[in-house]
Design a protein around this motif. Structure first.
Motif, PDB file in Angstrom:
ATOM      1  N   SER A  65       0.821  -1.216   0.000  1.00 25.47           N
ATOM      2  CA  SER A  65       0.000   0.000   0.000  1.00 25.47           C
ATOM      3  C   SER A  65       0.849   1.258   0.000  1.00 25.47           C
ATOM      4  CB  SER A  65      -0.931   0.016   1.214  1.00 25.47           C
ATOM      5  OG  SER A  65      -1.765  -1.123   1.246  1.00 25.47           O
ATOM      6  N   GLY A  66       2.057   1.174   0.580  1.00 29.53           N
ATOM      7  CA  GLY A  66       2.915   2.345   0.670  1.00 29.53           C
ATOM      8  C   GLY A  66       3.483   2.490   2.057  1.00 29.53           C
ATOM      9  N   PRO A  67       4.264   3.546   2.295  1.00 29.91           N
ATOM     10  CA  PRO A  67       4.925   3.708   3.591  1.00 29.91           C
ATOM     11  C   PRO A  67       3.955   4.000   4.725  1.00 29.91           C
ATOM     12  CG  PRO A  67       5.260   5.645   2.205  1.00 29.91           C
ATOM     13  CD  PRO A  67       4.602   4.614   1.343  1.00 29.91           C
ATOM     14  N   ILE A  68       4.406   3.679   5.950  1.00 33.85           N
ATOM     15  CA  ILE A  68       3.669   3.963   7.180  1.00 33.85           C
ATOM     16  C   ILE A  68       4.503   4.940   7.993  1.00 33.85           C
ATOM     17  CG2 ILE A  68       2.622   3.022   9.262  1.00 33.85           C
ATOM     18  CD1 ILE A  68       1.357   1.973   6.716  1.00 33.85           C
ATOM     19  N   VAL A  69       3.897   6.024   8.455  1.00 34.03           N
ATOM     20  CA  VAL A  69       4.594   6.990   9.292  1.00 34.03           C
ATOM     21  C   VAL A  69       4.297   6.689  10.757  1.00 34.03           C
ATOM     22  CG1 VAL A  69       2.718   8.701   9.186  1.00 34.03           C
ATOM     23  CG2 VAL A  69       5.063   9.444   9.682  1.00 34.03           C
ATOM     24  N   SER A 125       8.691  -2.968  10.401  1.00 40.27           N
ATOM     25  CA  SER A 125       9.834  -3.334   9.566  1.00 40.27           C
ATOM     26  C   SER A 125       9.919  -4.848   9.409  1.00 40.27           C
ATOM     27  CB  SER A 125      11.118  -2.787  10.191  1.00 40.27           C
ATOM     28  OG  SER A 125      12.254  -3.217   9.487  1.00 40.27           O
ATOM     29  N   LYS A 126       9.722  -5.580  10.510  1.00 44.13           N
ATOM     30  CA  LYS A 126       9.778  -7.039  10.467  1.00 44.13           C
ATOM     31  C   LYS A 126       8.686  -7.598   9.544  1.00 44.13           C
ATOM     32  CE  LYS A 126      11.066 -11.167  12.100  1.00 44.13           C
ATOM     33  NZ  LYS A 126      10.704 -11.593  13.465  1.00 44.13           N
ATOM     34  N   ARG A 127       7.538  -6.908   9.492  1.00 44.81           N
ATOM     35  CA  ARG A 127       6.421  -7.386   8.673  1.00 44.81           C
ATOM     36  C   ARG A 127       6.513  -6.892   7.227  1.00 44.81           C
ATOM     37  NH1 ARG A 127       2.284  -8.957  13.037  1.00 44.81           N
ATOM     38  NH2 ARG A 127       0.529  -9.019  11.599  1.00 44.81           N
ATOM     39  N   GLY A 128       7.604  -6.199   6.883  1.00 47.22           N
ATOM     40  CA  GLY A 128       7.857  -5.838   5.494  1.00 47.22           C
ATOM     41  C   GLY A 128       7.432  -4.448   5.077  1.00 47.22           C
ATOM     42  N   TYR A 129       7.021  -3.605   6.020  1.00 48.60           N
ATOM     43  CA  TYR A 129       6.583  -2.254   5.675  1.00 48.60           C
ATOM     44  C   TYR A 129       7.770  -1.298   5.548  1.00 48.60           C
ATOM     45  CZ  TYR A 129       1.773  -3.567   6.889  1.00 48.60           C
ATOM     46  OH  TYR A 129       0.537  -4.167   6.941  1.00 48.60           O
ATOM     47  N   GLU A 130       7.604  -0.317   4.681  1.00 44.04           N
ATOM     48  CA  GLU A 130       8.513   0.834   4.640  1.00 44.04           C
ATOM     49  C   GLU A 130       8.048   1.804   5.718  1.00 44.04           C
ATOM     50  OE1 GLU A 130       9.612   4.659   1.798  1.00 44.04           O
ATOM     51  OE2 GLU A 130       8.493   2.967   0.970  1.00 44.04           O
ATOM     52  N   VAL A 131       8.945   2.207   6.610  1.00 42.13           N
ATOM     53  CA  VAL A 131       8.563   3.013   7.773  1.00 42.13           C
ATOM     54  C   VAL A 131       9.241   4.380   7.721  1.00 42.13           C
ATOM     55  CG1 VAL A 131       8.437   3.128  10.280  1.00 42.13           C
ATOM     56  CG2 VAL A 131       8.369   0.899   9.134  1.00 42.13           C
ATOM     57  N   ILE A 132       8.427   5.421   7.919  1.00 43.56           N
ATOM     58  CA  ILE A 132       8.937   6.784   8.068  1.00 43.56           C
ATOM     59  C   ILE A 132       8.782   7.149   9.538  1.00 43.56           C
ATOM     60  CG2 ILE A 132       8.650   9.198   7.425  1.00 43.56           C
ATOM     61  CD1 ILE A 132       7.391   8.209   4.796  1.00 43.56           C
ATOM     62  N   ALA A 133       9.884   7.496  10.201  1.00 42.28           N
ATOM     63  CA  ALA A 133       9.870   7.831  11.620  1.00 42.28           C
ATOM     64  C   ALA A 133       9.865   9.337  11.803  1.00 42.28           C
ATOM     65  CB  ALA A 133      11.077   7.220  12.321  1.00 42.28           C
ATOM     66  N   LYS A 179      -2.737   8.975   2.079  1.00 43.34           N
ATOM     67  CA  LYS A 179      -3.183   8.674   0.723  1.00 43.34           C
ATOM     68  C   LYS A 179      -4.638   8.220   0.686  1.00 43.34           C
ATOM     69  CE  LYS A 179       1.393   7.234  -0.955  1.00 43.34           C
ATOM     70  NZ  LYS A 179       2.152   6.120  -1.581  1.00 43.34           N
ATOM     71  N   TYR A 180      -5.178   8.214  -0.520  1.00 43.02           N
ATOM     72  CA  TYR A 180      -6.559   7.792  -0.746  1.00 43.02           C
ATOM     73  C   TYR A 180      -6.801   6.404  -0.144  1.00 43.02           C
ATOM     74  CZ  TYR A 180     -10.909   6.687  -3.186  1.00 43.02           C
ATOM     75  OH  TYR A 180     -12.193   6.326  -3.473  1.00 43.02           O
ATOM     76  N   ARG A 181      -7.845   6.308   0.658  1.00 43.13           N
ATOM     77  CA  ARG A 181      -8.284   5.098   1.343  1.00 43.13           C
ATOM     78  C   ARG A 181      -7.253   4.551   2.313  1.00 43.13           C
ATOM     79  NH1 ARG A 181     -13.061   3.629   0.162  1.00 43.13           N
ATOM     80  NH2 ARG A 181     -12.836   1.583   1.179  1.00 43.13           N
ATOM     81  N   GLY A 182      -6.393   5.434   2.810  1.00 48.89           N
ATOM     82  CA  GLY A 182      -5.448   5.048   3.847  1.00 48.89           C
ATOM     83  C   GLY A 182      -6.077   5.130   5.223  1.00 48.89           C
ATOM     84  N   ARG A 228       1.402  11.519   1.283  1.00 44.22           N
ATOM     85  CA  ARG A 228       2.769  11.078   1.571  1.00 44.22           C
ATOM     86  C   ARG A 228       2.852   9.626   2.053  1.00 44.22           C
ATOM     87  NH1 ARG A 228       5.844  15.674   5.040  1.00 44.22           N
ATOM     88  NH2 ARG A 228       7.536  14.185   4.696  1.00 44.22           N
ATOM     89  N   TRP A 229       1.812   9.100   2.681  1.00 44.35           N
ATOM     90  CA  TRP A 229       1.888   7.758   3.247  1.00 44.35           C
ATOM     91  C   TRP A 229       0.537   7.063   3.191  1.00 44.35           C
ATOM     92  CZ3 TRP A 229       4.686  11.538   6.216  1.00 44.35           C
ATOM     93  CH2 TRP A 229       3.866  12.466   6.856  1.00 44.35           C
TER      94      TRP A 229
END
Length: 328
Positions: free
Chosen positions: A150-154, A171-179, A236-239, A215-216
């Protein structure tokens, strides 16, 4: 033992006073399980209770501490027996029910979760309410349909307890993470946990636009107020954004635009009265999806006598990761 070591909060002429003292076992509240408390944790709510900066405590005297893990000493509950290793989070502990900063606690057996077989009692409290809440938020995003594709998670308040665990799990579950953090000096720490990008929280603290640049795909927020408003406007749309804290304030100065024009969802995360089935699911997921080495790296240990000073520090945003409290 007739008495045991405990932190006790009493009403005072001005506010409240907290001190380490001896507490009489006869003064414990009703419950069908008595637990010998071995470990607790320090959370933001505990800092509020210890300092009296917010009316967290609803009855006096009160033993603070919203997290406990230890061994069942006595039980008349059908699911628990002496010797069982158990966890208790929330349910009014440290607020309306005598809490965890004591060598004994008496609670309702329906509140308890078994310590997973592969997890130590200490690590259960290294995770504590913060880590369990982070996992509840991750599971809520996934139930909404947010996947790594779906895209990054902040993640806001990223260097704190909820944020640190959320980054590691995502991160362990494969998500791109923005801190997102107010302490950019912690960038290396956050990247080590699994963040692919670290942004200054100032990017999220100004007045929120009704709709900002997308952005996320989702977020986990422990800050609230304008930070949460900005998160929502940039989703993002439907996030979806999972909200689980109010370190920045209880207000939410946003508009309906993200919800009705982008279909964004705001997911409320309650750890205090969360149904037992969701609690068990969260703890089960933490066993497999939280790297024990990373948990060890973000955890610091203190004694009961040290929670007073550290309680002030956690309110000031000066605590990194998790603090476990050795009670026994």
């Amino acid at each position: 033992m007739a008495t045991f070591k405990a932190i006790r909060i009493d009403k005072a002429d001005k506010g409240t006073v907290a001190r380490l003292t001896q507490f009489d076992e006869a003064d414990l509240m009703d419950g069908d399980v008595t637990v010998r408390v071995e470990w607790s944790a320090l959370n933001y709510k505990d800092g509020l209770a210890l300092t009296g900066k917010s009316p967290v405590v609803r009855r006096f005297p009160m033993i603070p501490g919203i997290d406990l893990a230890g061994t069942v000493e006595q039980s008349s509950h059908p699911h628990w027996k002496a010797g069982d290793k158990v966890i208790c989070n929330g349910w009014g502990l440290g607020e309306t029910h005598l809490g965890a900063y004591a060598e004994k606690a008496r609670v309702n057996g329906d509140w308890l979760v078994r310590v997973p077989d592969s997890m130590s009692v200490r690590n259960a409290m290294a995770i504590g309410t913060a880590g369990y809440t982070a996992m509840l938020a991750v599971l809520a995003l996934e139930r909404h349909g947010i996947t790594p594709a779906s895209g990054p998670i902040v993640v806001t308040g990223a260097a704190g307890g909820v944020g640190s665990v959320a980054i590691s799990v995502l991160s362990k579950r494969g998500y791109e993470v923005i801190a997102s953090t107010g302490r950019m000096s912690e960038a290396d720490y956050l990247q080590h946990l699994g963040a692919s990008e670290v942004i200054d929280r100032n990017e999220l603290t100004g007045p929120a636009k009704p709709l900002a640049r997308e952005r996320w795909a989702g977020g986990i927020d422990s800050v609230g107020s304008t930070t949460l408003a900005n998160l929502v406007s940039m989703t993002k749309y439907r996030g979806a954004v999972a909200a689980c804290g109010l370190a920045g304030g209880m207000d939410l100065p946003t508009s309906v635009a993200p919800f009705i024009l982008r279909g964004v969802c705001l997911l409320g995360i309650d750890s205090v009265m969360c149904p037992i089935e969701l609690r068990r699911a969260a703890w089960s997921s933490l066993v497999s999806d939280l790297d024990s080495r990373k948990l060890s790296e973000i955890t610091h240990e203190i004694g009961l006598d040290q929670v007073f000073d550290r309680g002030s520090e956690i309110l000031e945003g000066r605590i990194r990761g998790r603090i476990v409290v050795k009670v026994a």
